[in-house]
Design an enzyme around this catalytic site. Structure first.
Site, PDB file in Angstrom:
ATOM      1  CD  GLU A   1      27.433   8.389  17.469  1.00 30.17           C
ATOM      2  OE1 GLU A   1      26.936   7.642  16.602  1.00 30.17           O
ATOM      3  OE2 GLU A   1      27.276   8.217  18.688  1.00 30.17           O
TER       4      GLU A   1
ATOM      5  CE  LYS B   1      23.933  -8.932  16.896  1.00 27.84           C
ATOM      6  NZ  LYS B   1      25.415  -8.873  17.002  1.00 27.84           N
TER       7      LYS B   1
ATOM      8  CB  SER C   1      25.130   3.452  14.519  1.00 24.14           C
ATOM      9  OG  SER C   1      24.718   2.373  13.701  1.00 24.14           O
TER      10      SER C   1
ATOM     11  CD  GLU D   1      29.290  -7.870  14.684  1.00 26.49           C
ATOM     12  OE1 GLU D   1      28.547  -7.628  15.648  1.00 26.49           O
ATOM     13  OE2 GLU D   1      29.145  -7.366  13.554  1.00 26.49           O
TER      14      GLU D   1
ATOM     15  CB  CYS E   1      25.822   6.424  23.659  1.00 24.32           C
ATOM     16  SG  CYS E   1      25.302   5.969  25.304  1.00 24.32           S
TER      17      CYS E   1
ATOM     18  CG  PHE F   1      31.947  -1.325  19.701  1.00 29.67           C
ATOM     19  CD1 PHE F   1      32.984  -0.829  20.493  1.00 29.67           C
ATOM     20  CD2 PHE F   1      31.407  -0.480  18.737  1.00 29.67           C
ATOM     21  CE1 PHE F   1      33.461   0.459  20.323  1.00 29.67           C
ATOM     22  CE2 PHE F   1      31.881   0.813  18.567  1.00 29.67           C
ATOM     23  CZ  PHE F   1      32.907   1.281  19.363  1.00 29.67           C
TER      24      PHE F   1
HETATM   25  P1  NAD Z   1      26.205  -0.665  15.346  1.00 32.93           P
HETATM   26  O1  NAD Z   1      24.937   0.015  14.964  1.00 32.93           O
HETATM   27  O2  NAD Z   1      27.253  -0.859  14.309  1.00 32.93           O
HETATM   28  O3  NAD Z   1      25.895  -2.131  15.938  1.00 32.93           O
HETATM   29  C1  NAD Z   1      24.934  -2.334  16.953  1.00 32.93           C
HETATM   30  C2  NAD Z   1      24.387  -3.753  16.824  1.00 32.93           C
HETATM   31  O4  NAD Z   1      23.756  -3.883  15.541  1.00 32.93           O
HETATM   32  C3  NAD Z   1      25.461  -4.834  16.899  1.00 32.93           C
HETATM   33  O5  NAD Z   1      24.965  -5.919  17.642  1.00 32.93           O
HETATM   34  C4  NAD Z   1      25.682  -5.200  15.437  1.00 32.93           C
HETATM   35  O6  NAD Z   1      26.071  -6.549  15.261  1.00 32.93           O
HETATM   36  C5  NAD Z   1      24.322  -4.974  14.803  1.00 32.93           C
HETATM   37  N1  NAD Z   1      24.411  -4.545  13.405  1.00 32.93           N
HETATM   38  C6  NAD Z   1      25.435  -3.897  12.797  1.00 32.93           C
HETATM   39  N2  NAD Z   1      25.151  -3.669  11.507  1.00 32.93           N
HETATM   40  C7  NAD Z   1      23.913  -4.182  11.278  1.00 32.93           C
HETATM   41  C8  NAD Z   1      23.062  -4.249  10.130  1.00 32.93           C
HETATM   42  N3  NAD Z   1      23.427  -3.738   8.952  1.00 32.93           N
HETATM   43  N4  NAD Z   1      21.862  -4.836  10.275  1.00 32.93           N
HETATM   44  C9  NAD Z   1      21.472  -5.343  11.456  1.00 32.93           C
HETATM   45  N5  NAD Z   1      22.241  -5.315  12.566  1.00 32.93           N
HETATM   46  C10 NAD Z   1      23.441  -4.737  12.492  1.00 32.93           C
HETATM   47  O7  NAD Z   1      26.792   0.134  16.605  1.00 32.93           O
HETATM   48  P2  NAD Z   1      28.185  -0.059  17.303  1.00 32.93           P
HETATM   49  O8  NAD Z   1      29.247   0.499  16.410  1.00 32.93           O
HETATM   50  O9  NAD Z   1      28.336  -1.438  17.821  1.00 32.93           O
HETATM   51  O10 NAD Z   1      27.997   0.883  18.589  1.00 32.93           O
HETATM   52  C11 NAD Z   1      28.241   2.254  18.575  1.00 32.93           C
HETATM   53  C12 NAD Z   1      26.972   3.047  18.340  1.00 32.93           C
HETATM   54  O11 NAD Z   1      26.024   2.739  19.360  1.00 32.93           O
HETATM   55  C13 NAD Z   1      27.193   4.547  18.431  1.00 32.93           C
HETATM   56  O12 NAD Z   1      26.437   5.148  17.407  1.00 32.93           O
HETATM   57  C14 NAD Z   1      26.647   4.902  19.797  1.00 32.93           C
HETATM   58  O13 NAD Z   1      26.209   6.235  19.944  1.00 32.93           O
HETATM   59  C15 NAD Z   1      25.515   3.951  19.916  1.00 32.93           C
HETATM   60  N6  NAD Z   1      25.135   3.743  21.305  1.00 32.93           N
HETATM   61  C16 NAD Z   1      23.996   4.349  21.735  1.00 32.93           C
HETATM   62  C17 NAD Z   1      23.609   4.210  23.044  1.00 32.93           C
HETATM   63  C18 NAD Z   1      22.359   4.874  23.550  1.00 32.93           C
HETATM   64  O14 NAD Z   1      21.991   4.619  24.663  1.00 32.93           O
HETATM   65  N7  NAD Z   1      21.684   5.695  22.771  1.00 32.93           N
HETATM   66  C19 NAD Z   1      24.374   3.445  23.922  1.00 32.93           C
HETATM   67  C20 NAD Z   1      25.525   2.838  23.452  1.00 32.93           C
HETATM   68  C21 NAD Z   1      25.891   2.993  22.127  1.00 32.93           C
END
Ligand code: NAD
Length: 496
Positions: A381, A173, A226, A176, A281, A149
């Site tokens: 985090e 994808k 994450s 959401e 991030c 997000f």
């Molecule tokens: P998230 O892990 O909740 O979601 C990421 C994606 O995974 C979304 O598209 C989501 O729909 C999907 N998802 C969520 N739960 C899932 C599940 N149980 N099974 C399969 N898919 C699932 O992350 P977020 O809250 O959207 O984003 C923030 C996180 O992203 C933070 O931890 C941040 O550090 C990380 N991030 C990392 C980088 C990097 O380059 N390392 C860059 C941006 C964000």
């Protein structure tokens, strides 16, 4: 209620799945739309379109692909204000920050415009008598991009332009929570002449992700999110035979040595700690102050926080809300846990009065001093506007703290000593390092990625590693027949 549809085959697509998720305006707290959540069957339909499109797209010339990329660059640049508005409305980050992420994404489109150069292989003439060898790189087919997000345009653009330029079709994808920017980007590519089906956007949650991870026609997965989900995506995708790069969470440290310019360091800590409400991030969440500068640095940061205005990102504020009420409450609970564990809450963002209407998901900039490595405010985090100060007696103790952390995304050192900076760059176990630069996000022609629990897989995003990730190597050994080289020989080929 407005419904946000998928974007498939160059047009909106509803799919058969009847589940939806709410999309909020985080600055007011009001639900503004609902987004469709794809079923497994919807994902199958989208992948089928992409398979057909990929077969034709890989036959298009490099010149034809390059033309689309250049046109997409112009359209995304022209539509950047509209994309930024959509990001602010759904994510909450302030408009200037939203515009900044579109710009950083555009840099990857510009990088991908050079695809003819990037795909050049090697050629060795005459490796044996009359025999030449050359290497080529070919597209994989259909690839999936699953994004978080916090950067609704930049993260998709880390991957999509390179994947497409290399001749693949993409199923994107997005999160959401803020799905509109991805659709606007896909529309721009379509209007730039990208054939229908080469870039599709499918909205969804775990059901859609799981189907993408097991679908036999998905050849590679680029994931950002994450750490627990990144690990799951990496393990599931690779078990199903896919190439996977899964970028995970972070805990970024900024090490400030006693000789640093403390005004520069304080500005940097505020910008990198509270920009985008800490939902980056590459945000700095742990400020590591080497004795004896802790008190002075904390005082300077406190002074600067007092000048920040938190509120609706459309009102020229410095910092916007968090993405959801649940996330705001979780971040606030870490502040409470820090205080309970004995840290000093120097500035408490829970008291903020935001410049906004309604019940937005706000938490003001928060500064916590005397944090120790065992406190949850340090170990986890948090992903919010919470800057923890950890005091250490020496450079060595600071380095040890950073290298002991399970994450290794970004870090920065602040010093006026070139030798100390050079030593830090060599010794620190982190993928992206800043020297007097708090958020060292690499340019598009370098690759973005962390170490340890911040990235699963071998390849970082964009740059040469991105091109490599979205292509497969092939080496051709050729001899154009010459009557003098005929005859049977069952021995292993040797060069003469
Ligand atoms: P998230 O892990 O909740 O979601 C990421 C994606 O995974 C979304 O598209 C989501 O729909 C999907 N998802 C969520 N739960 C899932 C599940 N149980 N099974 C399969 N898919 C699932 O992350 P977020 O809250 O959207 O984003 C923030 C996180 O992203 C933070 O931890 C941040 O550090 C990380 N991030 C990392 C980088 C990097 O380059 N390392 C860059 C941006 C964000």
């Amino acid at each position: 209620m407005r419904t946000i549809a998928h974007f498939v085959d160059g047009k909106p697509y509803s799919g058969a799945g009847d589940r939806t998720a709410p999309v909020y305006d985080p600055a007011t707290g009001a639900q503004q739309a609902q987004v469709r959540l794809a079923s497994s069957a919807d994902v199958d339909d989208v992948v089928a379109s992409a398979v057909t499109a990929a077969a034709a797209w890989r036959n298009s010339s490099l010149a034809a692909r390059q033309k689309v990329l250049f046109a997409a660059r112009e359209l995304i640049a022209a539509r950047a204000p509209k994309i930024a508005e959509a990001i602010t409305a759904e994510h909450g980050k302030v408009l200037s920050d939203a515009a900044g992420e579109v710009q950083r994404g555009l840099e990857v489109v510009e990088f991908a415009c050079g695809i003819p150069h990037l795909l050049k292989g090697g050629f060795s003439e005459g490796v044996s008598t009359g025999v030449d060898v050359y290497s080529i790189r070919q597209p994989l087919g259909v690839v999936a991009v699953i994004s978080p997000f916090n950067f609704p345009s930049m993260v998709p653009l880390w991957f999509v332009p390179v994947a497409i330029a290399a001749g693949n079709a993409v199923v994107l994808k997005p999160s959401e929570k803020d799905p509109t920017a991805a659709v606007l980007i896909a529309e721009a590519f379509a209007d730039a002449g990208l054939p229908p089906g080469v870039l599709n956007v499918v909205h969804g949650d775990k059901e859609a992700v799981d189907r993408l991870l097991e679908h036999p026609d998905i050849k590679a997965v680029s994931f950002v999110g994450s750490t627990p989900i990144a690990r799951y995506v990496y393990e599931t995708g690779t078990r199903n035979g896919k190439r996977v790069q899964a970028l995970g969470g972070a805990k970024n440290h900024m090490l400030v040595l006693p000789d640093a310019d403390l005004d520069l360091a304080a500005d940097a800590a505020v910008n990198a700690g509270f920009g985008s409400a800490g939902e980056r991030c590459m945000a700095i969440s742990a400020l590591v102050a080497v004795d004896p500068i802790g008190d002075e640095l904390v005082a300077k940061i406190k002074e600067r926080i007092a000048t920040l205005r938190t509120g609706d990102g459309r009102r020229g504020c410095d910092m916007g809300p968090l993405v959801t009420a649940a996330h705001r409450d979780k971040v606030a609970s870490y502040v409470a846990a820090g205080a309970e564990a004995g840290a000093d809450v120097v500035v408490d963002g829970r008291d903020v009065t935001p410049d906004a209407d309604g019940e937005g998901f706000f938490l003001g900039p928060t500064l916590i001093d005397n944090v120790t490595p065992s406190m949850s405010v340090y170990t986890d985090e948090i992903f919010g506007p919470v800057l923890s100060v950890v005091r250490v007696p020496s450079y060595e103790a600071g380095l040890d703290l950073i290298n002991s952390n399970p994450y290794g995304n970004g870090t920065a050192i602040f010093t006026n000593d070139g030798g100390a900076a050079r030593r830090f760059q060599y010794e620190v176990e982190v993928g992206m390092v800043g020297v007097n630069v708090p958020i060292p996000v690499p340019m598009a022609y370098y690759s973005f990625g962390g170490w340890k629990a911040s990235l699963f897989g071998d390849s970082h995003a964009h740059g040469a590693e991105g091109v490599h990730f979205f292509t497969r190597g092939k080496v051709v050994t050729s001899r154009w027949l010459d009557p003098s080289h005929g005859g049977l020989n069952l021995g292993f080929p040797q060069h003469t």
